[in-house]
Design a protein around this motif. Structure first.
Motif, PDB file in Angstrom:
ATOM      1  N   ALA A 189     -14.197  16.086  10.563  1.00 21.95           N
ATOM      2  CA  ALA A 189     -14.146  14.926  11.483  1.00 21.95           C
ATOM      3  C   ALA A 189     -13.416  13.780  11.031  1.00 21.95           C
ATOM      4  O   ALA A 189     -13.409  13.408   9.949  1.00 21.95           O
ATOM      5  N   CYS A 190     -12.283  13.290  12.157  1.00 23.19           N
ATOM      6  CA  CYS A 190     -11.436  12.318  11.603  1.00 23.19           C
ATOM      7  C   CYS A 190     -11.683  11.070  12.549  1.00 23.19           C
ATOM      8  O   CYS A 190     -11.427  11.156  13.732  1.00 23.19           O
ATOM      9  N   TYR A 191     -11.946   9.959  12.061  1.00 19.90           N
ATOM     10  CA  TYR A 191     -12.309   8.980  12.772  1.00 19.90           C
ATOM     11  C   TYR A 191     -11.020   7.903  13.066  1.00 19.90           C
ATOM     12  O   TYR A 191     -10.324   7.734  12.166  1.00 19.90           O
ATOM     13  N   ILE A 192     -10.718   7.839  14.271  1.00 23.58           N
ATOM     14  CA  ILE A 192      -9.430   6.992  14.859  1.00 23.58           C
ATOM     15  C   ILE A 192      -9.848   5.860  15.321  1.00 23.58           C
ATOM     16  O   ILE A 192     -10.484   5.732  16.373  1.00 23.58           O
ATOM     17  N   SER A 193      -9.131   4.595  15.086  1.00 23.68           N
ATOM     18  CA  SER A 193      -9.520   3.476  15.738  1.00 23.68           C
ATOM     19  C   SER A 193      -8.215   3.094  16.298  1.00 23.68           C
ATOM     20  O   SER A 193      -6.969   3.435  15.803  1.00 23.68           O
ATOM     21  N   GLY A 194      -8.013   1.872  16.888  1.00 24.26           N
ATOM     22  CA  GLY A 194      -7.032   1.213  17.602  1.00 24.26           C
ATOM     23  C   GLY A 194      -6.690   1.434  18.948  1.00 24.26           C
ATOM     24  O   GLY A 194      -6.995   2.551  19.638  1.00 24.26           O
ATOM     25  N   ALA A 195      -6.247   0.315  19.523  1.00 24.24           N
ATOM     26  CA  ALA A 195      -6.122   0.473  21.003  1.00 24.24           C
ATOM     27  C   ALA A 195      -5.019   1.552  21.627  1.00 24.24           C
ATOM     28  O   ALA A 195      -4.975   1.808  22.548  1.00 24.24           O
ATOM     29  N   ASP A 196      -4.020   1.478  20.612  1.00 27.48           N
ATOM     30  CA  ASP A 196      -2.898   2.618  21.063  1.00 27.48           C
ATOM     31  C   ASP A 196      -3.300   3.748  20.952  1.00 27.48           C
ATOM     32  O   ASP A 196      -2.227   4.927  21.180  1.00 27.48           O
ATOM     33  N   ALA A 197      -4.420   4.411  20.265  1.00 24.79           N
ATOM     34  CA  ALA A 197      -4.845   5.809  20.305  1.00 24.79           C
ATOM     35  C   ALA A 197      -4.958   6.304  21.818  1.00 24.79           C
ATOM     36  O   ALA A 197      -5.574   5.830  22.584  1.00 24.79           O
ATOM     37  N   PRO A 198      -4.093   7.344  22.085  1.00 23.35           N
ATOM     38  CA  PRO A 198      -4.003   8.114  23.389  1.00 23.35           C
ATOM     39  C   PRO A 198      -5.601   8.391  23.816  1.00 23.35           C
ATOM     40  O   PRO A 198      -6.512   8.746  22.831  1.00 23.35           O
ATOM     41  N   LYS A 199      -6.105   8.279  25.063  1.00 20.94           N
ATOM     42  CA  LYS A 199      -7.230   8.862  25.593  1.00 20.94           C
ATOM     43  C   LYS A 199      -7.077  10.075  26.325  1.00 20.94           C
ATOM     44  O   LYS A 199      -8.030  10.861  26.470  1.00 20.94           O
ATOM     45  N   ASP A 200      -5.798  10.648  26.420  1.00 17.52           N
ATOM     46  CA  ASP A 200      -5.530  11.992  26.792  1.00 17.52           C
ATOM     47  C   ASP A 200      -5.521  12.990  25.556  1.00 17.52           C
ATOM     48  O   ASP A 200      -4.862  12.661  24.535  1.00 17.52           O
ATOM     49  N   VAL A 201      -6.248  14.115  25.631  1.00 19.10           N
ATOM     50  CA  VAL A 201      -6.574  14.819  24.610  1.00 19.10           C
ATOM     51  C   VAL A 201      -5.380  15.481  23.981  1.00 19.10           C
ATOM     52  O   VAL A 201      -5.269  15.469  22.723  1.00 19.10           O
ATOM     53  N   ARG A 202      -4.430  16.127  24.823  1.00 18.61           N
ATOM     54  CA  ARG A 202      -3.238  16.598  24.230  1.00 18.61           C
ATOM     55  C   ARG A 202      -2.451  15.409  23.408  1.00 18.61           C
ATOM     56  O   ARG A 202      -1.913  15.773  22.247  1.00 18.61           O
ATOM     57  N   ALA A 203      -2.490  14.334  23.995  1.00 20.25           N
ATOM     58  CA  ALA A 203      -1.592  13.342  23.404  1.00 20.25           C
ATOM     59  C   ALA A 203      -2.253  12.961  22.246  1.00 20.25           C
ATOM     60  O   ALA A 203      -1.561  12.281  21.313  1.00 20.25           O
ATOM     61  N   LEU A 204      -3.695  12.763  22.254  1.00 22.61           N
ATOM     62  CA  LEU A 204      -4.331  12.354  20.964  1.00 22.61           C
ATOM     63  C   LEU A 204      -4.069  13.094  19.898  1.00 22.61           C
ATOM     64  O   LEU A 204      -4.083  12.725  18.801  1.00 22.61           O
ATOM     65  N   LEU A 205      -4.150  14.472  19.979  1.00 21.36           N
ATOM     66  CA  LEU A 205      -3.922  15.592  19.072  1.00 21.36           C
ATOM     67  C   LEU A 205      -2.552  15.489  18.526  1.00 21.36           C
ATOM     68  O   LEU A 205      -2.232  15.569  17.083  1.00 21.36           O
ATOM     69  N   GLU A 263      -3.625   1.430   0.766  1.00 15.43           N
ATOM     70  CA  GLU A 263      -2.173   0.931   0.627  1.00 15.43           C
ATOM     71  C   GLU A 263      -1.842   0.454   2.121  1.00 15.43           C
ATOM     72  O   GLU A 263      -0.870  -0.367   2.294  1.00 15.43           O
ATOM     73  N   HIS A 264      -2.629   0.940   3.007  1.00 20.09           N
ATOM     74  CA  HIS A 264      -2.118   0.729   4.399  1.00 20.09           C
ATOM     75  C   HIS A 264      -3.620   0.284   5.413  1.00 20.09           C
ATOM     76  O   HIS A 264      -3.947   1.407   6.029  1.00 20.09           O
ATOM     77  N   PRO A 265      -4.133  -0.689   5.197  1.00 21.49           N
ATOM     78  CA  PRO A 265      -5.422  -0.845   5.615  1.00 21.49           C
ATOM     79  C   PRO A 265      -5.426  -1.130   7.202  1.00 21.49           C
ATOM     80  O   PRO A 265      -6.493  -0.727   7.743  1.00 21.49           O
ATOM     81  N   ASP A 266      -4.261  -1.226   7.723  1.00 23.53           N
ATOM     82  CA  ASP A 266      -4.131  -1.205   9.143  1.00 23.53           C
ATOM     83  C   ASP A 266      -3.791   0.234   9.956  1.00 23.53           C
ATOM     84  O   ASP A 266      -3.825   0.077  11.080  1.00 23.53           O
ATOM     85  N   PHE A 267      -3.952   1.173   9.129  1.00 19.42           N
ATOM     86  CA  PHE A 267      -3.669   2.624   9.582  1.00 19.42           C
ATOM     87  C   PHE A 267      -4.940   2.998  10.371  1.00 19.42           C
ATOM     88  O   PHE A 267      -5.780   2.503  10.050  1.00 19.42           O
ATOM     89  N   THR A 268      -4.485   3.529  11.632  1.00 15.76           N
ATOM     90  CA  THR A 268      -5.633   3.855  12.481  1.00 15.76           C
ATOM     91  C   THR A 268      -6.528   5.016  12.087  1.00 15.76           C
ATOM     92  O   THR A 268      -7.329   5.060  12.684  1.00 15.76           O
ATOM     93  N   LEU A 269      -6.282   5.946  11.337  1.00 13.29           N
ATOM     94  CA  LEU A 269      -7.139   6.955  10.661  1.00 13.29           C
ATOM     95  C   LEU A 269      -7.982   6.078   9.735  1.00 13.29           C
ATOM     96  O   LEU A 269      -7.602   5.612   8.497  1.00 13.29           O
ATOM     97  N   LYS A 270      -9.527   6.438  10.085  1.00 15.45           N
ATOM     98  CA  LYS A 270     -10.422   5.235   9.331  1.00 15.45           C
ATOM     99  C   LYS A 270     -11.073   6.196   8.371  1.00 15.45           C
ATOM    100  O   LYS A 270     -11.695   5.673   7.419  1.00 15.45           O
TER     101      LYS A 270
END
Length: 321
Positions: free
Chosen positions: A76-92, A46-53
């Motif tokens: 394991a959860c694959y996350i795509s998207g340029a807006d996904a944080p690269k800092d571990v705390r922020a990513l979680l 329903e949300h094909p643009d959702f960042t969890l793939k």
């Protein structure tokens, strides 16, 4: 001598009774992970643009090497998207927020960021699922950057290739490869409880046994397979470099200066034992020497009482026949 009292079948019976995760429990855990994945897939449709793939069962449950003591499962959860944080705390935090969106029936407190993962707690079963984020940019072999449980750094990996690597060895030695992995993990877990400073992570154990499997060791006799494992550790002093050629040329592996060198079979630049010091390696070798000596003594013992006592030096007092 001792083998008539404790041989392959007695070790197999002990494993079934005390070591292995019961099949019905494993099936229940896998079903729980599958429901989580199906919920995400429903949301994605329903949300094909959702960042969890993609969600994938990983770890010992996925590889069939889980111990009876398992109380949570890894996904394991694959996350795509340029807006996904690269800092571990922020990513979680980012992952937790999106899991809550994908699973609106969960209360917010059932989805909690931890140090290197997000824990999803199921109220009905009391089961915890540790969801580990992997930053993903569309690689067809599902390579992405995993948050390492060792130190929180980003690590290139592919969960499907890791599962395929384990499955190849299981096919080569049906039932026996996974069972010997579980027996050695059980020994290592008990040894860690008894010896200060002892550490020997399960993945390293699996890689050593995978090498022995590839070298042609027959795992069908458990006392013999265990003895070969402990002999290998003692003979190499944990200083022999282990490399696999399944997904890259072995010749492409560079030079490492770490004491223990077990190279990740899906990433030639990653030494999975890089954090193990000389003292850690020596502690593993000492424990392996003791276990190997105990098995030698057990196989030569003149009566059942002595035989069982020697095997208890390997597996603890829970070992009975």
């Amino acid at each position: 001598m001792g083998r008539q009292h404790v041989g392959h079948y007695e070790i197999a019976a002990f494993a079934q009774d005390k070591v292995n995760l019961p099949k019905e429990t494993a099936d229940e855990y896998r079903a729980q992970a599958r429901r989580l994945r199906e919920k995400l897939e429903g949301y994605l449709s329903e949300h094909p643009d959702f960042t969890l793939k993609k969600m994938l069962l990983s770890g010992s449950l996925a590889k069939g090497t889980a111990l009876r003591s398992l109380n949570d499962i890894d996904v394991a959860c694959y996350i795509s998207g340029a807006d996904a944080p690269k800092d571990v705390r922020a990513l979680l935090d980012y992952l937790a927020e999106r899991l809550r969106k994908a699973f609106p029936n969960f209360n917010p407190d059932q989805v909690k960021p931890q140090t290197y993962s997000v824990t999803v707690s199921f109220r009905g079963t009391g089961l915890d699922v540790d969801v580990v984020p992997i930053l993903y940019d569309g690689d067809p072999k599902w390579y992405g950057n995993l948050v390492s449980q060792d130190d929180g750094s980003f690590l290139k990996t592919s969960i499907p290739l890791h599962l395929d690597f384990a499955a190849k060895r299981k096919r080569a030695q049906e039932k026996h490869f996974a069972q010997v992995v579980r027996l050695v993990k059980f020994w290592a877990r008990r040894t860690k409880q008894e010896r200060d400073g002892f550490r020997f992570k399960s993945f390293m154990i699996e890689m050593i046994l995978a090498k022995l499997c590839d070298d042609g060791l027959d795992f069908a006799d458990y006392p013999d397979a265990l003895q070969h494992f402990f002999t290998y550790v003692a003979r190499t002093d944990m200083r022999s470099k282990i490399v696999f050629g399944d997904y890259y040329p072995a010749s492409s592996v560079g030079t490492f200066t770490d004491t223990v060198q077990i190279i990740d079979p899906v990433n030639a630049t990653n030494n999975v034992a890089r954090l193990y010091t000389t003292a850690n390696a020596d502690a593993i070798v000492d424990a392996a020497l003791d276990a190997g000596d105990a098995i030698d003594a057990a196989l030569a013992a003149p009566n059942k009482q002595l035989t069982v006592a020697y095997w208890q030096k390997v597996f603890g007092s829970s070992f009975q026949t």
